[in-house]
Design an enzyme around this catalytic site. Structure first.
Site, PDB file in Angstrom:
ATOM      1  N   ASP A 267       1.015  -1.015   0.280  1.00  0.00           N
ATOM      2  CA  ASP A 267      -0.049   0.154  -0.330  1.00  0.00           C
ATOM      3  C   ASP A 267       0.671   1.372   0.287  1.00  0.00           C
ATOM      4  O   ASP A 267       0.741   2.052  -0.019  1.00  0.00           O
ATOM      5  CB  ASP A 267      -1.439  -0.086   1.489  1.00  0.00           C
ATOM      6  CG  ASP A 267      -2.026   1.401   1.543  1.00  0.00           C
ATOM      7  OD1 ASP A 267      -2.308   1.541   0.224  1.00  0.00           O
ATOM      8  OD2 ASP A 267      -2.274   2.303   1.934  1.00  0.00           O
ATOM      9  N   HIS A 291      -1.228   4.166  -1.837  1.00  0.00           N
ATOM     10  CA  HIS A 291      -1.437   4.208  -0.283  1.00  0.00           C
ATOM     11  C   HIS A 291      -3.228   5.001   0.532  1.00  0.00           C
ATOM     12  O   HIS A 291      -3.212   5.798   0.782  1.00  0.00           O
ATOM     13  CB  HIS A 291      -0.963   5.611   0.560  1.00  0.00           C
ATOM     14  CG  HIS A 291      -0.231   5.841   1.403  1.00  0.00           C
ATOM     15  ND1 HIS A 291       1.265   6.661   1.482  1.00  0.00           N
ATOM     16  CD2 HIS A 291      -0.831   5.768   2.286  1.00  0.00           C
ATOM     17  CE1 HIS A 291       1.063   6.208   3.227  1.00  0.00           C
ATOM     18  NE2 HIS A 291      -0.118   6.440   3.726  1.00  0.00           N
ATOM     19  N   SER A 294      -5.736   4.336   5.420  1.00  0.00           N
ATOM     20  CA  SER A 294      -7.062   4.706   6.031  1.00  0.00           C
ATOM     21  C   SER A 294      -7.940   5.082   5.407  1.00  0.00           C
ATOM     22  O   SER A 294      -8.609   5.789   5.923  1.00  0.00           O
ATOM     23  CB  SER A 294      -5.780   5.997   6.959  1.00  0.00           C
ATOM     24  OG  SER A 294      -5.178   7.098   6.441  1.00  0.00           O
TER      25      SER A 294
HETATM   26  O1  LIG Z   1      -1.294   8.572   9.328  1.00  0.00           O
HETATM   27  C1  LIG Z   1      -0.521   7.834   8.059  1.00  0.00           C
HETATM   28  O2  LIG Z   1       1.072   7.723   8.361  1.00  0.00           O
HETATM   29  C2  LIG Z   1      -0.496   6.760   6.984  1.00  0.00           C
HETATM   30  O3  LIG Z   1       0.329   6.763   6.167  1.00  0.00           O
HETATM   31  C3  LIG Z   1      -2.118   7.726   6.688  1.00  0.00           C
HETATM   32  O4  LIG Z   1      -2.496   6.448   6.668  1.00  0.00           O
END
Ligand SMILES: O=C(O)C(=O)CO
Length: 326
Positions: A267, A291, A294
Site C-alpha cells: 500500500d 496508500h 486509512s
Molecule cells: O497516518 C499515516 O501515517 C498514514 O500513512 C495515513 O494512513
C-alpha cells in the site's frame, strides 16, 4: 488586525477538522484549499509568522520550513500516525510541540491490510483481469491457485496497535500461529493475540504471510531487504502497509521476479506515487495500492478532527489528546 494565533493548514482536510478550527473562534485560519499538496515555495511563504501549522504526510517539515516559519511557531499538528516526514530533532531544538493521530486509524488500516493480503494471496486482481479480458477459458484444476490462511503462520514485523488489530481480524480465518519481531518483546500486546516473539531471521523463515507494520525510522529503513526475502519461504506472501522506506524495492523486485517469494501486496512505496513505468508494476505477483490504508470517510474525518483538536490544545498551552513527546 486580529490578535488571534495564526494557523496555516496545508491541505483541504476533511470537514470535521476544518469545522472544529473554524468554530473554535480561537485562531485565524489560512488554508491551502486543494486536494493536491501545497507547492514547497508557497508553503515556505505561508508559514512565515504562523503560530500553528496543520500538515499532512506529504509535507516534509524540516529546518527550512521551520526557519521560514520563524520563532512564532509553537505547535505542529500532523494528520497522520506516521511522523517520518517530520524532522523531530529540529522541532525539539525549537521547542515546537507536535501532535499526531494514532489509534483513530487502526481499524481502517487493519481492515485494508487484510483486504490487501487476501487480494495478493488469492490473486484477486489477476483473476478479475483474466475474467474481463477473455483469459477465462474453462474451470481448470490449478489455474489461479493461491495460498490460504487456514493453518498458516502469520508474522508481524513491528508489533503495535495496528499489528494487533490485523491479527485479531485474521484469527477467524483459522491462522495457526502468530509470531512477531520488534526491537524488544512486547508482552502486553503479544498476549492479546497469543503471538510469540522470534528473531528477524525466524520471522522470515517461519512466516507464510509476513506483514510489515513498523514505523519508518533510521533503524527500520530498508529492513525488508535481500537478507529477509532470501530467508522467506517460496510460498510466502509479503505485505506492507507501513511505509515504503522499510523496503528495499530492488531486492523485493528480485525476490518476486525470481520466485524467491510468492507475492507482495504494497500500500506504500518509494516514491509515492510510484512511477507507472516502475518494474514492480510489471509483475503479476505484486499488488500495488496508492496508500489508501486509512482511506475511509469515518477515519479520515476522525484524523482531521484529532489533528485540529491537538493543534488547538497546543496553542492554548493545554495537553494535546495525542502528543509526540520529543
Ligand atoms: O497516518 C499515516 O501515517 C498514514 O500513512 C495515513 O494512513
Amino acid at each position: 488586525m486580529s490578535s488571534l494565533p495564526r494557523v496555516y493548514v496545508t491541505r483541504k482536510v476533511p470537514p470535521d477538522g476544518l469545522q472544529i478550527l473554524r468554530k473554535s473562534g480561537q485562531v485565524q485560519l489560512e488554508l491551502w484549499d486543494s486536494d493536491d499538496p501545497v507547492p514547497r515555495r508557497e508553503l515556505l511563504k505561508k508559514v512565515k509568522g504562523c503560530d500553528g501549522l496543520l500538515c499532512v504526510l506529504t509535507e516534509k517539515i524540516d529546518a527550512e520550513v521551520l526557519d521560514a516559519a520563524g520563532p512564532t511557531l509553537k505547535v505542529l499538528s500532523t494528520m497522520s500516525v506516521g511522523f517520518d516526514h517530520l524532522s523531530l530533532d529540529e522541532l525539539k531544538k525549537r521547542r515546537i510541540r507536535v501532535g499526531y493521530t494514532p489509534e483513530v486509524l487502526t481499524d481502517a488500516v487493519a481492515e485494508l491490510t487484510v483486504a490487501l493480503l487476501l487480494a495478493t494471496s488469492r490473486r484477486l486482481i489477476e483473476a478479475a483481469h483474466e475474467a474481463k479480458t477473455g483469459g477465462w477459458g474453462t474451470w481448470r484444476t490449478q489455474w489461479l491457485c493461491g495460498y490460504e490462511l487456514a493453518n498458516s503462520t502469520v508474522g508481524i514485523l513491528g508489533l503495535g496497535r495496528i499489528g494487533v488489530a490485523i491479527a485479531e481480524r485474521l484469527k477467524p480465518f483459522k491462522v495457526k500461529r502468530f509470531i512477531y519481531t520488534d526491537v524488544e518483546p512486547r508482552p502486553e500486546l503479544a498476549e492479546m493475540i497469543q503471538a510469540e516473539y522470534v528473531s528477524m531471521d525466524d520471522l522470515a523463515r517461519q512466516s507464510d504471510f509476513l506483514a510489515a507494520c513498523c514505523a519508518l525510522t533510521p533503524e527500520t529503513q530498508s529492513i525488508c531487504n535481500k537478507n529477509l526475502f532470501s530467508n522467506m519461504k517460496k510460498t510466502s506472501i509479503f505485505i506492507n502497509t507501513s511505509r515504503g522506506g522499510v523496503v528495499n524495492q530492488e531486492d523485493l523486485y528480485e525476490a518476486l521476479a525470481t520466485g524467491e517469494i510468492a507475492g507482495a501486496g504494497l500500500d506504500v512505496t518509494t516514491p509515492e506515487p510510484l512511477p507507472t513505468n516502475h518494474p514492480l508494476f510489471t509483475l503479476k505477483n505484486c499488488v500495488i495500492l496508492p496508500h489508501i490504508a486509512s482511506a475511509s470517510y469515518t477515519t479520515r474525518n476522525a484524523m482531521s478532527a484529532l489533528a485540529a483538536n491537538n493543534l488547538l490544545a497546543g496553542l492554548r498551552g493545554d495537553r494535546m489528546l495525542k502528543e509526540l513527546h520529543l
